[in-house]
Enzyme design. Structure first.
Site, mmCIF file in Angstrom:
data_model
loop_
_atom_site.group_PDB
_atom_site.id
_atom_site.type_symbol
_atom_site.label_atom_id
_atom_site.label_comp_id
_atom_site.label_asym_id
_atom_site.label_seq_id
_atom_site.Cartn_x
_atom_site.Cartn_y
_atom_site.Cartn_z
ATOM 1 N N ASP A 189 -21.051 29.229 41.504
ATOM 2 C CA ASP A 189 -21.994 29.050 40.413
ATOM 3 C C ASP A 189 -22.884 27.834 40.691
ATOM 4 O O ASP A 189 -22.285 26.914 41.344
ATOM 5 C CB ASP A 189 -21.300 28.600 38.672
ATOM 6 C CG ASP A 189 -22.270 28.981 37.819
ATOM 7 O OD1 ASP A 189 -23.259 29.312 38.008
ATOM 8 O OD2 ASP A 189 -21.611 28.831 36.629
ATOM 9 N N HIS B 146 -28.059 39.434 38.051
ATOM 10 C CA HIS B 146 -28.248 38.231 37.408
ATOM 11 C C HIS B 146 -29.086 37.421 38.376
ATOM 12 O O HIS B 146 -30.119 36.253 37.687
ATOM 13 C CB HIS B 146 -26.891 37.618 37.477
ATOM 14 C CG HIS B 146 -26.855 36.205 36.423
ATOM 15 N ND1 HIS B 146 -27.271 36.282 35.528
ATOM 16 C CD2 HIS B 146 -26.731 35.049 37.227
ATOM 17 C CE1 HIS B 146 -27.032 34.758 35.033
ATOM 18 N NE2 HIS B 146 -26.669 34.236 36.402
#
Length: 317
Positions: A152, A227
Site C-alpha cells: 500500500d 484501483h
C-alpha cells in the site's frame, strides 16, 4: 517548497511507523468547550514533546485536523478555501458515506505504548468537552502490505515532492498557508470473497502484481477499472496530482474484522474528492473501482491540519 513557508507545518510527512491511532472526536455543547479545546490544541506541541522524550528513537508524532463544522466556532479565523464537510458520493453500486467529526488526531510511533499514553493525556486534557466518534488502532503489516496482501502507498510522493503535494502555498490561500487537507475513511474487507479470487484476478483489480508490486499496463477491459488507474488524478493540462497516503491495516481475527484505515493528506482537497468520484461513480460513470466490491467504507470525514504556529495562536490566554 518547504522553504516557502515562514511558518512551521505539522509533521504530515512523518514516516510510516509500526503503530498508529486514528482518533475522531466531536465537540460537546458546553460553556467551557471552546476554551478547553483551544487551550489543548495550542499546547499540543508541548504534549507531544512530553511523550516523545521518553524514547526519541520511537519516531513519535501527532498531527491534528479541525473539521468544517467546528472551524468557525474554534478559530474565529478565515476558513481554508476548500474546507467543507465530506460529501456523500453515491454510485450505482457503492456509496462513500459521510460521517461526523470535529477533531482528528493521527498519532504515530514505533511503540504502541507511546500512542496509548499520548491519547490518554490528550483525552484527559479535553475532558468532557468531547465525545469519541471513532478510535482505530492500526499496525504495520509485513512489508507495508494491506490485509488484502498488496503493498500500500506505492504511489506516494517522495523527497521534495512531498511538501509540493501536501502543503497549501501562500499564493494559493494565505489563510491556510502551511496547512494540509485530510480525508479519512475506514474500510472493512470481505476477505473470504477476496480470497476466492485467483491472484491474477486480484492483480487486475489492484493494477499491480501481488508479490513483486510491479505496476501493470492499462489494457481495457481487464484493467479499465483497476484501483491504480482510477486513483490517479490529472488536471486539464495533463499534470498528475499526488496525495500522501498513510494507510494502515486494522482488525481482529477473533471478531472477523479486517480493514484498512485510509488517510490522505493533500495540498488540494479537490484531488482527493475527484479520486473518490472516480472510484465510486466510475470513469466513465458506471465503471466503479472493483476493489469496492470487496471493501466497504464505514466512515468518511474531511479535516484541515493547520500549521503549528496557527495552533499556537489558539491559546485563549
Amino acid at each position: 517548497m518547504a522553504g516557502q513557508f515562514s511558518i512551521e507545518p505539522q509533521r504530515v510527512d512523518a514516516p510510516l511507523t509500526q503503530s498508529a491511532t486514528f482518533l475522531v472526536l466531536s465537540l460537546v455543547d458546553r460553556p467551557e468547550t471552546v476554551r478547553t479545546v483551544r487551550s489543548t490544541l495550542a499546547n499540543l506541541e508541548n504534549l507531544t514533546k512530553n511523550v516523545s522524550i521518553r524514547d526519541p528513537s520511537a519516531s513519535f508524532t501527532c498531527t491534528t485536523g479541525i473539521g468544517s463544522d467546528a472551524w468557525d466556532r474554534l478559530t474565529g479565523l478565515p476558513r481554508p478555501a476548500e474546507l467543507h464537510p465530506f460529501p456523500e458520493i453515491k454510485g450505482a453500486a457503492h456509496t462513500a458515506v459521510s460521517t461526523p467529526g470535529d477533531l482528528f488526531f493521527h498519532i504515530r510511533s514505533e511503540r504502541r505504548d507511546l500512542c496509548f499514553e499520548f491519547e490518554r493525556q490528550l483525552l484527559d486534557c479535553l475532558g468532557d468537552t468531547i465525545v469519541v466518534v471513532d478510535e482505530t488502532v492500526g499496525f504495520r503489516y509485513f512489508d507495508l502490505r494491506d490485509l488484502l496482501g498488496f503493498v500500500d502507498g506505492t504511489a506516494n510522493p517522495v523527497g521534495r515532492a512531498v511538501p509540493n503535494s501536501t502543503l497549501v502555498a501562500q499564493e494559493e490561500d494565505a489563510a491556510a498557508c502551511g496547512g494540509s487537507y485530510i480525508v479519512v475513511q475506514k474500510y472493512v474487507h470481505d476477505l473470504k470473497a477476496w480470497r476466492s479470487l485467483s491472484v491474477e484476478q486480484q492483480e487486475a483489480i489492484i493494477g499491480r502484481t501481488k508479490v513483486e508490486n510491479v505496476e501493470l499496463d492499462d489494457a481495457p477491459p481487464d484493467h479499465q477499472q483497476a484501483h491504480k488507474s482510477l486513483s490517479t488524478i490529472t488536471d486539464e493540462n495533463g499534470v498528475e496530482h499526488s496525495i500522501l497516503r498513510d494507510n494502515m491495516p486494522f482488525g481482529s481475527p477473533g471478531s472477523s474484522e479486517f480493514g484498512t484505515y485510509f488517510i490522505g493528506y493533500s495540498r488540494r482537497l479537490w484531488v482527493i474528492e475527484q479520486m473518490m468520484q472516480r472510484m465510486f461513480i466510475g470513469s466513465p460513470p458506471g465503471s466503479h473501482d472493483r476493489l469496492l466490491d470487496f471493501s466497504t467504507p464505514l466512515t468518511g470525514t474531511t479535516f484541515f491540519a493547520p500549521s503549528l504556529s496557527f495552533l499556537s495562536s489558539l491559546d485563549p490566554d
